[in-house]
Design a protein around this motif. Structure first.
Motif, PDB file in Angstrom:
ATOM      1  N   LEU A 148      22.583-110.175  -6.442  1.00  8.02           N
ATOM      2  CA  LEU A 148      22.708-111.376  -7.268  1.00  8.02           C
ATOM      3  C   LEU A 148      22.686-112.632  -6.394  1.00  8.02           C
ATOM      4  O   LEU A 148      22.019-113.626  -6.725  1.00  8.02           O
ATOM      5  CB  LEU A 148      24.000-111.315  -8.076  1.00  8.02           C
ATOM      6  N   ALA A 149      23.383-112.588  -5.265  1.00  7.73           N
ATOM      7  CA  ALA A 149      23.403-113.744  -4.368  1.00  7.73           C
ATOM      8  C   ALA A 149      22.004-114.037  -3.817  1.00  7.73           C
ATOM      9  O   ALA A 149      21.603-115.195  -3.714  1.00  7.73           O
ATOM     10  CB  ALA A 149      24.388-113.490  -3.222  1.00  7.73           C
ATOM     11  N   LEU A 150      21.254-112.986  -3.481  1.00 10.88           N
ATOM     12  CA  LEU A 150      19.910-113.181  -2.962  1.00 10.88           C
ATOM     13  C   LEU A 150      18.990-113.764  -4.030  1.00 10.88           C
ATOM     14  O   LEU A 150      18.187-114.656  -3.757  1.00 10.88           O
ATOM     15  CB  LEU A 150      19.353-111.854  -2.448  1.00 10.88           C
ATOM     16  N   ALA A 160      10.447-118.511  -9.556  1.00 14.23           N
ATOM     17  CA  ALA A 160      10.798-118.309 -10.962  1.00 14.23           C
ATOM     18  C   ALA A 160      11.182-116.844 -11.178  1.00 14.23           C
ATOM     19  O   ALA A 160      10.541-115.940 -10.639  1.00 14.23           O
ATOM     20  CB  ALA A 160       9.634-118.693 -11.861  1.00 14.23           C
ATOM     21  N   LEU A 161      12.221-116.611 -11.964  1.00 15.42           N
ATOM     22  CA  LEU A 161      12.707-115.266 -12.224  1.00 15.42           C
ATOM     23  C   LEU A 161      12.610-114.962 -13.712  1.00 15.42           C
ATOM     24  O   LEU A 161      13.012-115.776 -14.550  1.00 15.42           O
ATOM     25  CB  LEU A 161      14.169-115.118 -11.783  1.00 15.42           C
ATOM     26  N   LEU A 162      12.072-113.794 -14.032  1.00 16.31           N
ATOM     27  CA  LEU A 162      12.078-113.285 -15.400  1.00 16.31           C
ATOM     28  C   LEU A 162      12.882-111.996 -15.378  1.00 16.31           C
ATOM     29  O   LEU A 162      12.461-111.008 -14.769  1.00 16.31           O
ATOM     30  CB  LEU A 162      10.654-113.027 -15.898  1.00 16.31           C
ATOM     31  N   LEU A 163      14.034-111.996 -16.019  1.00 10.68           N
ATOM     32  CA  LEU A 163      14.994-110.900 -15.930  1.00 10.68           C
ATOM     33  C   LEU A 163      15.093-110.175 -17.267  1.00 10.68           C
ATOM     34  O   LEU A 163      15.319-110.804 -18.308  1.00 10.68           O
ATOM     35  CB  LEU A 163      16.367-111.440 -15.525  1.00 10.68           C
ATOM     36  N   VAL A 164      14.933-108.857 -17.224  1.00 14.08           N
ATOM     37  CA  VAL A 164      15.277-107.990 -18.349  1.00 14.08           C
ATOM     38  C   VAL A 164      16.564-107.284 -17.966  1.00 14.08           C
ATOM     39  O   VAL A 164      16.610-106.598 -16.940  1.00 14.08           O
ATOM     40  CB  VAL A 164      14.168-106.952 -18.628  1.00 14.08           C
ATOM     41  N   SER A 165      17.613-107.448 -18.749  1.00 12.28           N
ATOM     42  CA  SER A 165      18.901-106.890 -18.343  1.00 12.28           C
ATOM     43  C   SER A 165      19.829-106.721 -19.538  1.00 12.28           C
ATOM     44  O   SER A 165      19.752-107.464 -20.514  1.00 12.28           O
ATOM     45  CB  SER A 165      19.573-107.795 -17.303  1.00 12.28           C
ATOM     46  N   HIS A 166      20.714-105.715 -19.427  1.00 12.82           N
ATOM     47  CA  HIS A 166      21.829-105.568 -20.362  1.00 12.82           C
ATOM     48  C   HIS A 166      23.140-106.010 -19.713  1.00 12.82           C
ATOM     49  O   HIS A 166      24.205-105.899 -20.323  1.00 12.82           O
ATOM     50  CB  HIS A 166      21.957-104.110 -20.809  1.00 12.82           C
ATOM     51  N   ASP A 167      23.065-106.492 -18.488  1.00 16.10           N
ATOM     52  CA  ASP A 167      24.263-106.866 -17.741  1.00 16.10           C
ATOM     53  C   ASP A 167      24.588-108.323 -18.020  1.00 16.10           C
ATOM     54  O   ASP A 167      24.026-109.241 -17.415  1.00 16.10           O
ATOM     55  CB  ASP A 167      24.021-106.637 -16.248  1.00 16.10           C
ATOM     56  N   LEU A 168      25.518-108.558 -18.955  1.00 15.46           N
ATOM     57  CA  LEU A 168      25.797-109.922 -19.390  1.00 15.46           C
ATOM     58  C   LEU A 168      26.300-110.826 -18.268  1.00 15.46           C
ATOM     59  O   LEU A 168      25.874-111.979 -18.171  1.00 15.46           O
ATOM     60  CB  LEU A 168      26.803-109.900 -20.546  1.00 15.46           C
ATOM     61  N   PRO A 169      27.197-110.360 -17.387  1.00 16.65           N
ATOM     62  CA  PRO A 169      27.650-111.260 -16.312  1.00 16.65           C
ATOM     63  C   PRO A 169      26.504-111.755 -15.429  1.00 16.65           C
ATOM     64  O   PRO A 169      26.463-112.935 -15.071  1.00 16.65           O
ATOM     65  CB  PRO A 169      28.646-110.391 -15.528  1.00 16.65           C
ATOM     66  N   SER A 170      25.566-110.868 -15.091  1.00 19.71           N
ATOM     67  CA  SER A 170      24.457-111.312 -14.245  1.00 19.71           C
ATOM     68  C   SER A 170      23.541-112.266 -15.003  1.00 19.71           C
ATOM     69  O   SER A 170      23.016-113.225 -14.430  1.00 19.71           O
ATOM     70  CB  SER A 170      23.662-110.110 -13.722  1.00 19.71           C
ATOM     71  N   VAL A 171      23.342-112.035 -16.284  1.00 20.93           N
ATOM     72  CA  VAL A 171      22.528-112.946 -17.094  1.00 20.93           C
ATOM     73  C   VAL A 171      23.167-114.336 -17.120  1.00 20.93           C
ATOM     74  O   VAL A 171      22.492-115.356 -16.962  1.00 20.93           O
ATOM     75  CB  VAL A 171      22.362-112.397 -18.521  1.00 20.93           C
ATOM     76  N   GLN A 172      24.482-114.381 -17.296  1.00 24.74           N
ATOM     77  CA  GLN A 172      25.177-115.661 -17.375  1.00 24.74           C
ATOM     78  C   GLN A 172      25.107-116.428 -16.069  1.00 24.74           C
ATOM     79  O   GLN A 172      25.002-117.654 -16.059  1.00 24.74           O
ATOM     80  CB  GLN A 172      26.634-115.423 -17.782  1.00 24.74           C
ATOM     81  N   VAL A 173      25.135-115.709 -14.945  1.00 22.41           N
ATOM     82  CA  VAL A 173      25.096-116.370 -13.639  1.00 22.41           C
ATOM     83  C   VAL A 173      23.679-116.768 -13.255  1.00 22.41           C
ATOM     84  O   VAL A 173      23.439-117.846 -12.705  1.00 22.41           O
ATOM     85  CB  VAL A 173      25.698-115.442 -12.555  1.00 22.41           C
ATOM     86  N   LEU A 174      22.714-115.914 -13.567  1.00 23.11           N
ATOM     87  CA  LEU A 174      21.374-116.042 -13.003  1.00 23.11           C
ATOM     88  C   LEU A 174      20.400-116.815 -13.882  1.00 23.11           C
ATOM     89  O   LEU A 174      19.483-117.447 -13.372  1.00 23.11           O
ATOM     90  CB  LEU A 174      20.822-114.637 -12.743  1.00 23.11           C
ATOM     91  N   CYS A 175      20.595-116.762 -15.186  1.00 21.50           N
ATOM     92  CA  CYS A 175      19.558-117.238 -16.107  1.00 21.50           C
ATOM     93  C   CYS A 175      19.892-118.600 -16.706  1.00 21.50           C
ATOM     94  O   CYS A 175      21.055-118.957 -16.867  1.00 21.50           O
ATOM     95  CB  CYS A 175      19.359-116.227 -17.230  1.00 21.50           C
ATOM     96  N   ASP A 176      18.837-119.345 -17.039  1.00 20.77           N
ATOM     97  CA  ASP A 176      18.970-120.633 -17.713  1.00 20.77           C
ATOM     98  C   ASP A 176      18.773-120.497 -19.221  1.00 20.77           C
ATOM     99  O   ASP A 176      19.474-121.133 -19.998  1.00 20.77           O
ATOM    100  CB  ASP A 176      17.954-121.632 -17.161  1.00 20.77           C
ATOM    101  N   GLY A 190      17.635-119.519 -26.779  1.00 19.92           N
ATOM    102  CA  GLY A 190      18.590-120.582 -26.521  1.00 19.92           C
ATOM    103  C   GLY A 190      18.999-120.586 -25.073  1.00 19.92           C
ATOM    104  O   GLY A 190      18.523-119.784 -24.264  1.00 19.92           O
ATOM    105  N   THR A 191      19.872-121.489 -24.722  1.00 19.27           N
ATOM    106  CA  THR A 191      20.370-121.546 -23.355  1.00 19.27           C
ATOM    107  C   THR A 191      21.435-120.488 -23.148  1.00 19.27           C
ATOM    108  O   THR A 191      22.047-120.000 -24.099  1.00 19.27           O
ATOM    109  CB  THR A 191      20.963-122.925 -23.042  1.00 19.27           C
ATOM    110  N   VAL A 192      21.659-120.137 -21.897  1.00 14.54           N
ATOM    111  CA  VAL A 192      22.703-119.160 -21.602  1.00 14.54           C
ATOM    112  C   VAL A 192      24.081-119.754 -21.887  1.00 14.54           C
ATOM    113  O   VAL A 192      25.028-119.037 -22.177  1.00 14.54           O
ATOM    114  CB  VAL A 192      22.577-118.667 -20.149  1.00 14.54           C
ATOM    115  N   GLY A 193      24.214-121.082 -21.854  1.00 14.10           N
ATOM    116  CA  GLY A 193      25.458-121.706 -22.265  1.00 14.10           C
ATOM    117  C   GLY A 193      25.795-121.378 -23.703  1.00 14.10           C
ATOM    118  O   GLY A 193      26.966-121.176 -24.052  1.00 14.10           O
ATOM    119  N   GLN A 194      24.793-121.289 -24.556  1.00 16.67           N
ATOM    120  CA  GLN A 194      25.020-120.893 -25.938  1.00 16.67           C
ATOM    121  C   GLN A 194      25.422-119.430 -26.025  1.00 16.67           C
ATOM    122  O   GLN A 194      26.211-119.046 -26.882  1.00 16.67           O
ATOM    123  CB  GLN A 194      23.759-121.150 -26.760  1.00 16.67           C
TER     124      GLN A 194
END
Length: 219
Positions: A148-150, A160-176, A190-194
């Motif tokens: 995740l740090a890398l 640019a990153l396109l992530l497919v994931s079920h891992d909510l914490p990583s989505v919240q940290v990594l994605c816009d 929507g935004t990850v803030g939403q």
């Protein structure tokens, strides 16, 4: 995000140019990408690289780590043999893959090490877009944190990153932004803030819930 069968893998294959859309089009860096004749798309393929969910199934079992990391540079005729070897050593250090293990073949590695080498191979060509399909699923929490740090570092550098994931914490940290797929169609975006303010399971949200808006036509 989306439940199984929602269309995530199909969308990834479209972005990678492994499938062509039956309608609509995909652009890469402002230029047509799909549908496009492969002869026109191939010179730009280094700009899009992928890391898939099953690392060991994604690696050639008969090749060593050294050979796997150098192969993209060999295919695209970049650098001398010495330069490719040096680039492989630098990449192994960057993704925290032990240099001693580069002499081994994939069967000798854990899933976590295999995923690190898959990421290193994808980065050898310095892509503009990195597609990641469930990249954390094979990793323990410590290795997932390193990955995740890398990825955050790559994002800060402009990849640019396109992530497919079920891992909510990583989505919240990594994605816009987040696109929710359902039954092969975009159900909301929507935004990850939403996402943070929504219910616990955003994968199956109805359009417009939790701050998400129904996907615009043509998404």
């Amino acid at each position: 995000m989306g439940e199984s069968g929602a269309g995530k893998s199909t969308l990834v294959n479209l972005v990678l140019g492994l499938l062509d859309p039956t309608e609509g089009r995909i652009t890469l860096e402002g230029r047509p990408w799909s549908p496009l004749a492969e002869s026109e798309r191939r010179p730009r393929r280094p700009r899009v690289q992928a890391v898939f969910q099953d690392p060991l199934a994604s690696l050639p079992p008969h090749r060593t780590g050294w050979e796997i990391l150098q192969e993209p540079l060999e295919v695209w005729r970049r650098g001398t043999a010495v330069e490719r070897r040096e680039a492989a050593a630098r990449m192994a250090a960057r993704v925290k893959f032990p240099e001693a293990a580069l002499a081994q073949r994939p069967a000798a590695w854990s899933g976590g090490l295999g995923q690190r080498l898959c990421l290193g191979r994808a980065l050898m060509l310095e892509p503009a877009l990195l597609v990641l399909d469930e990249p954390f699923s094979a990793l323990d929490p410590t290795l997932a944190g390193h990955l995740l740090a890398l990825l955050l570092e790559l994002k800060a550098e402009g990849t640019a990153l396109l992530l497919v994931s079920h891992d909510l914490p990583s989505v919240q940290v990594l994605c816009d932004r987040l696109l929710v797929l359902q039954d092969g169609r975009p159900a909301g975006e929507g935004t990850v803030g939403q996402l943070r303010s929504g219910p616990a399971d955003p994968e199956v949200q109805a359009p417009g819930t939790a701050g998400f808006q129904p996907a615009a036509p043509g998404v």
